[in-house]
Design a protein around this motif. Structure first.
Motif, PDB file in Angstrom:
ATOM      1  N   PHE A  33      20.253 -50.614  48.153  1.00 29.20           N
ATOM      2  CA  PHE A  33      20.165 -50.791  49.605  1.00 29.20           C
ATOM      3  C   PHE A  33      19.186 -51.912  49.918  1.00 29.20           C
ATOM      4  CE2 PHE A  33      18.439 -50.103  53.809  1.00 29.20           C
ATOM      5  CZ  PHE A  33      19.508 -49.675  54.567  1.00 29.20           C
ATOM      6  N   HIS A  34      17.986 -51.850  49.353  1.00 24.48           N
ATOM      7  CA  HIS A  34      16.974 -52.867  49.655  1.00 24.48           C
ATOM      8  C   HIS A  34      17.333 -54.231  49.076  1.00 24.48           C
ATOM      9  CE1 HIS A  34      14.316 -50.301  51.842  1.00 24.48           C
ATOM     10  NE2 HIS A  34      14.160 -49.469  50.836  1.00 24.48           N
ATOM     11  N   GLU A  35      17.971 -54.254  47.908  1.00 24.17           N
ATOM     12  CA  GLU A  35      18.399 -55.539  47.327  1.00 24.17           C
ATOM     13  C   GLU A  35      19.424 -56.231  48.215  1.00 24.17           C
ATOM     14  OE1 GLU A  35      19.956 -54.807  43.419  1.00 24.17           O
ATOM     15  OE2 GLU A  35      18.020 -54.088  42.668  1.00 24.17           O
ATOM     16  N   THR A  36      20.328 -55.474  48.789  1.00 23.67           N
ATOM     17  CA  THR A  36      21.408 -56.086  49.576  1.00 23.67           C
ATOM     18  C   THR A  36      21.077 -56.179  51.067  1.00 23.67           C
ATOM     19  OG1 THR A  36      22.516 -53.941  49.751  1.00 23.67           O
ATOM     20  CG2 THR A  36      23.257 -55.406  47.999  1.00 23.67           C
ATOM     21  N   MET A  37      20.378 -55.183  51.593  1.00 25.42           N
ATOM     22  CA  MET A  37      20.135 -55.113  53.034  1.00 25.42           C
ATOM     23  C   MET A  37      18.768 -55.658  53.438  1.00 25.42           C
ATOM     24  SD  MET A  37      22.964 -53.506  53.852  1.00 25.42           S
ATOM     25  CE  MET A  37      22.951 -52.542  55.322  1.00 25.42           C
ATOM     26  N   GLY A  38      17.886 -55.848  52.481  1.00 29.89           N
ATOM     27  CA  GLY A  38      16.532 -56.271  52.792  1.00 29.89           C
ATOM     28  C   GLY A  38      15.647 -55.072  53.074  1.00 29.89           C
ATOM     29  N   ARG A  39      14.465 -55.342  53.569  1.00 29.42           N
ATOM     30  CA  ARG A  39      13.495 -54.257  53.795  1.00 29.42           C
ATOM     31  C   ARG A  39      13.169 -54.044  55.274  1.00 29.42           C
ATOM     32  NH1 ARG A  39      11.576 -51.763  49.502  1.00 29.42           N
ATOM     33  NH2 ARG A  39      11.966 -52.740  47.501  1.00 29.42           N
ATOM     34  N   GLU A  40      13.910 -54.718  56.143  1.00 23.01           N
ATOM     35  CA  GLU A  40      13.659 -54.567  57.579  1.00 23.01           C
ATOM     36  C   GLU A  40      14.000 -53.155  58.065  1.00 23.01           C
ATOM     37  OE1 GLU A  40      14.435 -57.158  61.608  1.00 23.01           O
ATOM     38  OE2 GLU A  40      15.956 -57.232  60.054  1.00 23.01           O
ATOM     39  N   VAL A  41      15.040 -52.568  57.481  1.00 21.94           N
ATOM     40  CA  VAL A  41      15.515 -51.238  57.846  1.00 21.94           C
ATOM     41  C   VAL A  41      15.532 -50.386  56.583  1.00 21.94           C
ATOM     42  CG1 VAL A  41      17.482 -49.922  58.760  1.00 21.94           C
ATOM     43  CG2 VAL A  41      16.959 -52.177  59.686  1.00 21.94           C
ATOM     44  N   THR A  42      15.070 -49.149  56.682  1.00 18.84           N
ATOM     45  CA  THR A  42      15.142 -48.236  55.541  1.00 18.84           C
ATOM     46  C   THR A  42      16.487 -47.522  55.548  1.00 18.84           C
ATOM     47  OG1 THR A  42      14.287 -46.293  56.705  1.00 18.84           O
ATOM     48  CG2 THR A  42      12.640 -47.818  55.739  1.00 18.84           C
TER      49      THR A  42
END
Length: 158
Positions: A33-42
């Motif tokens: 999730f964090h690799e693809t979506m970034g860290r702006e949203v959990t």
């Protein structure tokens, strides 16, 4: 229904224990999730926003029920999302808070859809189409049959 598990679970290899495998699967899913979506949203914030997208105007208790969260966690996440400008919380007559995605939240969520599809592909890529369907069906069944064992059982929108 008979069980195929041996009675002595201490001798079962850790990689054959459902709880350990579920924990590892969760670690992997959050990492992807964090690799693809970034860290702006959990991942949990994403679930809350998707819940509000499908049930605009619900209160924090219903949000918790529909997202499978305890009420204090749902309230904390709602406050964080409001502070980021992604949802609005309006106090109702009995002190409940009506929750809705803001325009910025709707825009953010819409922008995440293509990346979420990419994330799904990454997570399921090692499985053929039939295995993917079977895996998801078994996960849904596992969650459904064990729902009441959760500290925050999922409740439908009805």
């Amino acid at each position: 229904m008979s069980s195929t598990l041996p009675a002595d679970t201490v001798t079962i290899d850790i990689n054959d224990q459902p709880g350990h495998l579920i924990r590892r699967a969760h670690q992997i899913a959050v990492s992807v999730f964090h690799e693809t979506m970034g860290r702006e949203v959990t991942p949990v914030q994403y679930a809350v926003m998707r819940t509000l997208e499908s049930s605009p105007g619900i209160d924090q208790v219903r949000l918790a029920q529909q997202a499978g969260l305890d009420t204090s966690t749902a309230a904390d996440i709602a406050a964080r999302l409001e502070a980021k400008g992604w949802i609005t919380r309006q106090v109702l007559a009995r002190g409940q808070r009506e929750l809705r995605l803001s325009a910025a939240g709707e825009e953010l969520l819409a922008g995440m859809v293509p990346t979420m599809a990419q994330m799904q592909h990454i997570l399921l890529d090692g499985l053929d189409a039939q295995e993917q369907a079977q895996f998801l069906a078994l996960l849904r069944k596992f969650v459904t049959v064990n729902n009441e064992r959760s500290r925050a059982p999922l409740r439908s929108a009805s």
